[in-house]
Design an enzyme around this catalytic site. Structure first.
Site, PDB file in Angstrom:
ATOM      1  CB  ALA A 136     -15.539  -0.859 -20.722  1.00 45.15           C
ATOM      2  CE  LYS A 137     -14.555  -7.038 -15.194  1.00 49.97           C
ATOM      3  NZ  LYS A 137     -13.104  -7.038 -15.169  1.00 49.97           N
ATOM      4  N   GLY A 138     -18.108  -6.135 -19.080  1.00 55.28           N
ATOM      5  CA  GLY A 138     -19.363  -6.765 -19.423  1.00 55.28           C
ATOM      6  C   GLY A 138     -19.759  -8.359 -19.036  1.00 55.28           C
ATOM      7  CG  ASP A 177     -13.779 -10.815 -15.345  1.00 54.66           C
ATOM      8  OD1 ASP A 177     -14.664 -11.466 -14.632  1.00 54.66           O
ATOM      9  OD2 ASP A 177     -13.270  -9.983 -15.213  1.00 54.66           O
TER      10      ASP A 177
END
Length: 447
Positions: A136-138, A177
């Site tokens: 996943a990534k946001g 991140d």
């Protein structure tokens, strides 16, 4: 062929065995319309690896498509009383191996294509190092450098509230991140915990130590880069004590990678950050550079331990090892021919464009790809999650020892795959990762 809930899937073991000891012929990559599009770059590599594995069309389409994409608008009261609306994203690429895992990026350049690509990379990254996470990534489109601490806190808490039905220790586990760190993860954990009426520290990793963070997490990604670099240097018979290295990007990943490489005898002759690139043919004292950066508002501007050179010049220096640890697509078809390093170890996500891959491979440069080389961060994030679930903290020595072993085993697996099928390290990493995810789909019974 085997049948799985009406869907025909290839027996991947048979497919791979049929390729053994055969030199892979040329495989047409997926077309790339925009070299700077990170999702297209990821898909180009995915396409080649899928052909090597013999994936059928149905499974190919499933694995390339994100499982969920969330886009939210976040109205935030700024310090001057005005209200700004920020765009926030969360993409879950896959949760077939376990809860999805991926960082949250605060950056002006955040886009849905970038987040989709990074989420897919997380899926392959977790699979390469064999940890039970999906990808996943946001991200939030904002500029943290122009925001106060209060504005950052309100934005992170608003983002967390918008994602409370997405996040969860057994569902989707965020992490820091670009533009975020332990402070922001503490706010996220607190806001999520308030929404549940109890403290849930396992919902996020990369937290401060006092809130359940893990020893070794801060330097984990840079440490993984170091382990991958030394493993690759061993294969290339490069003596660390006679080797030179240039590191592009002197943030968390680049600075720790440089420090740990220097501690193992490698001469770091160039480093760079947003202020420019710095070169010293006799070697840069990395500890001094880190101290200077920390005392100069996070910048190397004015650093006297090396001469200032053009940023792009760093990539083209005659060094043994090049570590791009900054942004995506810094090595492209426009400068790849000028790369002189024998080894590229990708500390950043997607620093080499898909079009540059062919040039780099034709030059005989080994690349330790991003989904392998910078997986040390997610590996120690996994350790943090495990410790939170157990309610028991490991020593830093134990964390480092286990992380180093996982990273070295993953490198050896990818290297042996690249040798077995005569493919690049990057495509071999995708082959290892996609094969694991595809087999998991098969054993879990289809779609």
């Amino acid at each position: 062929m085997i049948t799985c809930n009406g869907l025909y899937l290839y027996n991947f073991t048979i497919v791979l065995n049929s390729l053994k000891n055969k030199r892979m012929g040329y495989i047409e990559p997926a077309p790339i319309k925009d070299e700077g599009n990170p999702f297209e770059a990821m898909m180009s590599r995915f396409h080649i690896a899928s052909q090597i594995l013999g994936l059928d069309d149905e499974l190919y389409n499933v694995l390339k498509s994100p499982a969920k994409q969330v886009i939210v608008s976040l109205p935030i009261t700024m310090d001057d009383g005005s209200i700004r609306v920020f765009d926030g994203y969360r993409v879950i690429h896959s949760n077939i191996l376990g809860p999805s895992k991926g960082g949250i990026r605060f950056d002006p350049g955040v886009s849905i294509d970038e987040v989709k690509a990074l989420a897919a990379w997380m899926t392959w990254k977790c699979a390469v190092v064999d940890i039970p996470y999906g990808g996943a990534k946001g991200g939030v489109q904002c500029n943290p450098r122009e925001m106060s601490s209060g504005e950052m806190e309100r934005l992170m808490r608003a983002y967390t509230l918008a994602m409370t039905e997405i996040f969860g220790p057994d569902r989707d586990i965020p992490a820091p991140d670009m533009g975020t760190g332990p402070r922001e993860m503490a706010w996220l954990m607190d806001e999520f915990s308030r929404s549940r009426g109890m403290t849930i520290n396992s919902v996020v990793t990369g937290k401060p130590l006092v809130l359940g963070g893990s020893l070794g997490r801060t330097e984990a990604t840079g440490r993984g880069v170091m382990v991958s670099a030394l493993a690759a240097m061993e294969k290339l018979k490069i003596n660390p004590y006679r080797a030179t290295c240039a590191v592009q990007g002197f943030g968390n990943v680049g600075s720790f990678a440089a420090l740990l490489m220097a501690e193992r005898g490698v001469k770091i002759v160039a480093i760079s950050d947003i202020s420019g690139a710095y070169y010293n043919e006799n070697g840069i004292a990395i500890e001094n550079a880190i101290d200077y950066r920390n005392g100069n508002n996070g910048s190397l501007e004015g650093f006297s331990g090396a001469e200032l050179i053009e940023g792009n010049e760093l990539l083209e220096l005659e060094v043994d090892v090049l570590i791009p640890a900054a942004m995506e697509d810094v090595i492209t078809s426009r400068n790849a021919e000028s790369i002189k390093a024998r080894l590229i170890v990708e500390g950043a996500n997607g620093p080499t464009s898909a079009k540059a891959d062919t040039i780099i491979n034709n030059k005989g440069i080994m690349v330790a790809p991003d989904i392998l080389a910078n997986a040390g961060g997610v590996t120690v994030s996994y350790f943090e999650w495990v410790q939170n679930r157990l309610g028991y903290k490991w020593t830093g020595e134990r964390v480092n020892r286990r992380s180093d072993r996982i990273m070295k085993d993953a490198f050896d697996h990818v290297y042996s795959t690249s040798q077995e099928y005569d493919i690049s390290m990057r495509i071999a990493a995708y082959v290892v990762a996609i094969d694991k995810v595809a087999k998991t789909y098969k054993y879990r019974g289809g779609f």
